[in-house]
Structures are given as structure tokens and as C-alpha cells.
Design a protein around this motif. Structure first.
Motif, PDB file in Angstrom:
ATOM      1  N   ARG A 189     132.455  -3.694  57.608  1.00 49.83           N
ATOM      2  CA  ARG A 189     131.115  -4.101  57.286  1.00 49.83           C
ATOM      3  C   ARG A 189     130.364  -3.113  56.563  1.00 49.83           C
ATOM      4  O   ARG A 189     129.369  -3.382  55.825  1.00 49.83           O
ATOM      5  N   ASN A 190     130.871  -2.059  56.905  1.00 45.36           N
ATOM      6  CA  ASN A 190     129.941  -0.647  56.226  1.00 45.36           C
ATOM      7  C   ASN A 190     129.976  -0.667  54.872  1.00 45.36           C
ATOM      8  O   ASN A 190     128.938  -0.024  54.244  1.00 45.36           O
ATOM      9  N   VAL A 191     130.943  -1.333  54.079  1.00 44.08           N
ATOM     10  CA  VAL A 191     130.717  -1.342  52.800  1.00 44.08           C
ATOM     11  C   VAL A 191     129.415  -2.240  52.209  1.00 44.08           C
ATOM     12  O   VAL A 191     129.102  -1.811  50.864  1.00 44.08           O
ATOM     13  N   TYR A 192     128.861  -2.765  52.962  1.00 48.16           N
ATOM     14  CA  TYR A 192     127.682  -3.651  52.511  1.00 48.16           C
ATOM     15  C   TYR A 192     126.420  -2.695  52.438  1.00 48.16           C
ATOM     16  O   TYR A 192     125.424  -3.004  52.111  1.00 48.16           O
ATOM     17  N   LEU A 193     126.591  -1.621  53.120  1.00 51.57           N
ATOM     18  CA  LEU A 193     125.305  -0.840  53.393  1.00 51.57           C
ATOM     19  C   LEU A 193     124.980  -0.181  51.974  1.00 51.57           C
ATOM     20  O   LEU A 193     125.732   0.517  51.472  1.00 51.57           O
ATOM     21  N   ALA A 195     122.817   2.885  50.041  1.00 54.86           N
ATOM     22  CA  ALA A 195     122.838   4.463  50.264  1.00 54.86           C
ATOM     23  C   ALA A 195     121.771   4.626  51.500  1.00 54.86           C
ATOM     24  O   ALA A 195     122.067   5.551  52.472  1.00 54.86           O
ATOM     25  N   GLY A 196     120.826   4.244  51.280  1.00 52.50           N
ATOM     26  CA  GLY A 196     119.653   4.489  52.439  1.00 52.50           C
ATOM     27  C   GLY A 196     120.103   3.846  53.715  1.00 52.50           C
ATOM     28  O   GLY A 196     119.655   4.753  54.546  1.00 52.50           O
ATOM     29  N   GLN A 197     120.539   2.674  53.762  1.00 49.40           N
ATOM     30  CA  GLN A 197     120.904   2.072  54.929  1.00 49.40           C
ATOM     31  C   GLN A 197     122.063   2.748  55.830  1.00 49.40           C
ATOM     32  O   GLN A 197     122.051   3.140  56.875  1.00 49.40           O
ATOM     33  N   ARG A 198     123.123   3.345  55.000  1.00 47.87           N
ATOM     34  CA  ARG A 198     124.068   4.412  55.226  1.00 47.87           C
ATOM     35  C   ARG A 198     123.739   5.650  55.953  1.00 47.87           C
ATOM     36  O   ARG A 198     124.286   5.852  56.888  1.00 47.87           O
ATOM     37  N   ALA A 199     122.442   6.005  55.359  1.00 48.68           N
ATOM     38  CA  ALA A 199     121.822   7.261  55.855  1.00 48.68           C
ATOM     39  C   ALA A 199     121.242   6.909  57.210  1.00 48.68           C
ATOM     40  O   ALA A 199     121.395   7.781  58.365  1.00 48.68           O
ATOM     41  N   LEU A 200     120.750   5.708  57.688  1.00 48.37           N
ATOM     42  CA  LEU A 200     120.196   5.478  58.986  1.00 48.37           C
ATOM     43  C   LEU A 200     121.053   5.134  59.967  1.00 48.37           C
ATOM     44  O   LEU A 200     121.082   5.268  61.149  1.00 48.37           O
ATOM     45  N   ALA A 201     122.381   4.543  59.414  1.00 48.10           N
ATOM     46  CA  ALA A 201     123.318   3.943  60.419  1.00 48.10           C
ATOM     47  C   ALA A 201     123.839   4.801  61.388  1.00 48.10           C
ATOM     48  O   ALA A 201     124.069   4.329  62.711  1.00 48.10           O
ATOM     49  N   PRO A 202     123.917   6.146  61.382  1.00 49.70           N
ATOM     50  CA  PRO A 202     124.645   7.049  62.494  1.00 49.70           C
ATOM     51  C   PRO A 202     123.653   6.995  63.689  1.00 49.70           C
ATOM     52  O   PRO A 202     124.140   7.435  64.814  1.00 49.70           O
ATOM     53  N   LEU A 203     122.405   6.718  63.228  1.00 51.52           N
ATOM     54  CA  LEU A 203     121.486   6.661  64.660  1.00 51.52           C
ATOM     55  C   LEU A 203     121.977   5.817  65.727  1.00 51.52           C
ATOM     56  O   LEU A 203     121.594   6.171  66.622  1.00 51.52           O
ATOM     57  N   LEU A 204     122.633   4.805  65.354  1.00 51.28           N
ATOM     58  CA  LEU A 204     122.876   3.931  66.272  1.00 51.28           C
ATOM     59  C   LEU A 204     123.949   4.754  67.358  1.00 51.28           C
ATOM     60  O   LEU A 204     123.640   4.451  68.693  1.00 51.28           O
TER      61      LEU A 204
END
Ligand code: AMP
Length: 286
Positions: A189-193, A195-204
Motif C-alpha cells: 500500500r506504500n505506492v498510494y502515498l 511524496a509529502g505523505q511518504r516523507a511523514l510515514a517513517p514517523l510511525l
């Protein structure tokens, strides 16, 4: 080079029977396709324990809710055949929906307890769909061992319970989560992110790891969870469905760390739902 595909239960059984007749151990790796390095690691783990590796690819309609991404879930069979081959798979079982659920199909499996709460609370019926399809795949293949990612930690516990309760003769092996360099758990599902969302995602993952070290160091669980939740919301996660500390096996909520625990999270960036989890261990006695 690519791994051959069979589409019927009968063909699958013929292949596995021939391997068993030759005395070969058979490993099963159930997936929904869109294979990535995480799936390939499951195949490689299977290769360390089994002479033969069967990957299943089936986007199971029964584990998607009515407003979920079943229709747009990524499907890329040719690329999957190459990735499966590169990781050492001998066979792909990719049945049609009709092969798995023919006209008149009427059986559903529900694993109570471990399916409740966490993803189960936010995706009604999801784990019944998972338990049903995994039971079918395990019975169809008759493999000796099946491999599941810790990335879907609740699913792994549901499958372990299911296999014990129904006396399915297969060993279940969990495989640690494969991550990007910045910590984001690999997911189809990471393909849905964006660029901005992808940058935030590792915070999880970073939040989970920070919480795990604070709790292991003696910080109270409830306050640490509250801080983690505030951090994710403040950073821009659109919805944090849950952020919880649970017992590793029973998945009951824990308030103190007297035995190994697991921190689990599900959060949305836009419409994309991301899940992750990490272990949290009590300090060894001096
Ligand atoms: P899926 O195709 O998403 O249903 O996943 C199929 C299997 O691959 C499940 O056992 C997942 O837990 C596992 N898996 C998915 N992502 C990862 C990952 N990043 N690391 C390890 N296993 C994974």
C-alpha cells in the motif's frame, strides 16, 4: 526467469504430492501479490527451512470491507513471477475468486479473542476473511510449514490460534518486518502515498521505537502511549486508529511491562492506512 503459476487446487495438490513423495519439505508463503522485498524475505526464510517454496497470490475479497481498496489493490502478476523466482520460489498458486469461493460457498471461520480490538475493531469482518482464506490455503496446499510477516502482527496471532484450534498439521513461522532505510515498513500500500505523505510515514516506526525504549526504561505505559499519540497527530497523521501496548501472544492490553509486550499502531495518511508494530521487552534482571 519467472516462477510457474498454477490456478487450480487440483494442480497445486499434484505438485505438492510429488515433492512429498520425493521426501521434500514444502513451505507455503500466502500473499496478496504486489510482491516486494518483505515478501521476498518470507520466501528466503522458507528456503532456509524447506526444499520447496510455494507462493500464493490471491487478493481475497472477503477480507476487504465495502469501503476499502479491493478494486484498486495493486495487481502485477508478471512482475510478481520474476520477484518470486529471484527469491527462490518453485511455484505460484494464483487461483481465481471462483476457484476459492465457487457458487454455493457458505463457510466462514471466526477466531474470537485475538481478532477483537486493534485492526479487528476498525475493519469489521476482516479477520474472519483472513482466517477463512488462510485455513483454505493451508488445507489446499498441505504444506509442512507456512511463513507470515510480523508486519501484520495481529494476523500472525490469529493464524497461530486458528491452526492450533483446528488441528491443521502445519508449522507457523513468523518473519521480522522488512523496512526501508528510513524505517518505514514495506507494504504493497506504500505506492498510494504522495511524496509529502511518504516523507511523514517513517514517523510511525520512529515513534514506536522511541516509545519502546522509554517503556523498557521504566516509563509508565499509559503516559507514553498518550505522548506517542499526540506526537503522531501533531505531525499530521490524519487519523490514528489505535496506538496500544499488548501482550505478545494473547494480545490483551497491558498496563505494566512484566512480560514481553508489543506496541502496535494503525494510522492514516489521507486515505492510506498504515500499520506497524515493535517488540517491547522488560529489562533483564541484573
Ligand atoms: P500481503 O501481501 O500484504 O497480504 O502480505 C503477505 C505476507 O507478507 C504476510 O504474511 C505479511 O505479513 C508479509 N509482509 C508484508 N509486508 C511485510 C514486510 N514489510 N516485512 C515482512 N513481511 C511482510
Amino acid at each position: 526467469m519467472s516462477t510457474p503459476i498454477v490456478r487450480s487446487v487440483a494442480e497445486l495438490r499434484t505438485r505438492v504430492a510429488a515433492w512429498h513423495k520425493a521426501g521434500e519439505r514444502v513451505g507455503l508463503i500466502p500473499t496478496m501479490g504486489a510482491l516486494h522485498e518483505g515478501h521476498q524475505e518470507l520466501i528466503r526464510a522458507a528456503g532456509r527451512a524447506c526444499a520447496r517454496k510455494v507462493v500464493t497470490i490471491f487478493v481475497n475479497p472477503r477480507q476487504f470491507g465495502p469501503n476499502e481498496d479491493f478494486a484498486r489493490y495493486p495487481r502485477q502478476e508478471e512482475a510478481d513471477q520474476i520477484r518470486a523466482h529471484d527469491a527462490g520460489a518453485d511455484l505460484i498458486f494464483a487461483p481465481t475468486v471462483g476457484e476459492m469461493y465457487p457458487d454455493g460457498y457458505a463457510t466462514s471461520i471466526s477466531v474470537s479473542g485475538v481478532s477483537d480490538g486493534l485492526c479487528g475493531a476498525h475493519r469489521p469482518g476482516h479477520f474472519d476473511g483472513v482466517a477463512t482464506v488462510v485455513a483454505k490455503l493451508l488445507i489446499q496446499a498441505g504444506a509442512d510449514e507456512a511463513f507470515f510477516g510480523e508486519k501484520d502482527y495481529q494476523q500472525l496471532q490469529v493464524v497461530r490460534r486458528l491452526v492450533r484450534d483446528l488441528d491443521i498439521p502445519v508449522r507457523i513461522t513468523g518473519v521480522p518486518t522488512v523496512r526501508e532505510a528510513d524505517g518505514l515498513a514495506l507494504s504493497s500500500r506504500n505506492v498510494y502515498l504522495s511524496a509529502g505523505q511518504r516523507a511523514l510515514a517513517p514517523l510511525l516506526a520512529r515513534t514506536l521505537n522511541e516509545m519502546a525504549s522509554r517503556i523498557a526504561g521504566g516509563a509508565p505505559i499509559a503516559a507514553t502511549l498518550a505522548d506517542g499519540l499526540a506526537g503522531l497527530r501533531g505531525a499530521g497523521f490524519d487519523e490514528v486508529e489505535y496506538l496500544e501496548a499488548r501482550d505478545v501472544v494473547s494480545l490483551v492490553p497491558i498496563e505494566t511491562l512484566s512480560a514481553p509486550g508489543r506496541l502496535l499502531v494503525a494510522a492514516k495518511l489521507g486515505k492510506t492506512r498504515l500499520i506497524d508494530n515493535v517488540p517491547v521487552l522488560p529489562k533483564a534482571a541484573p
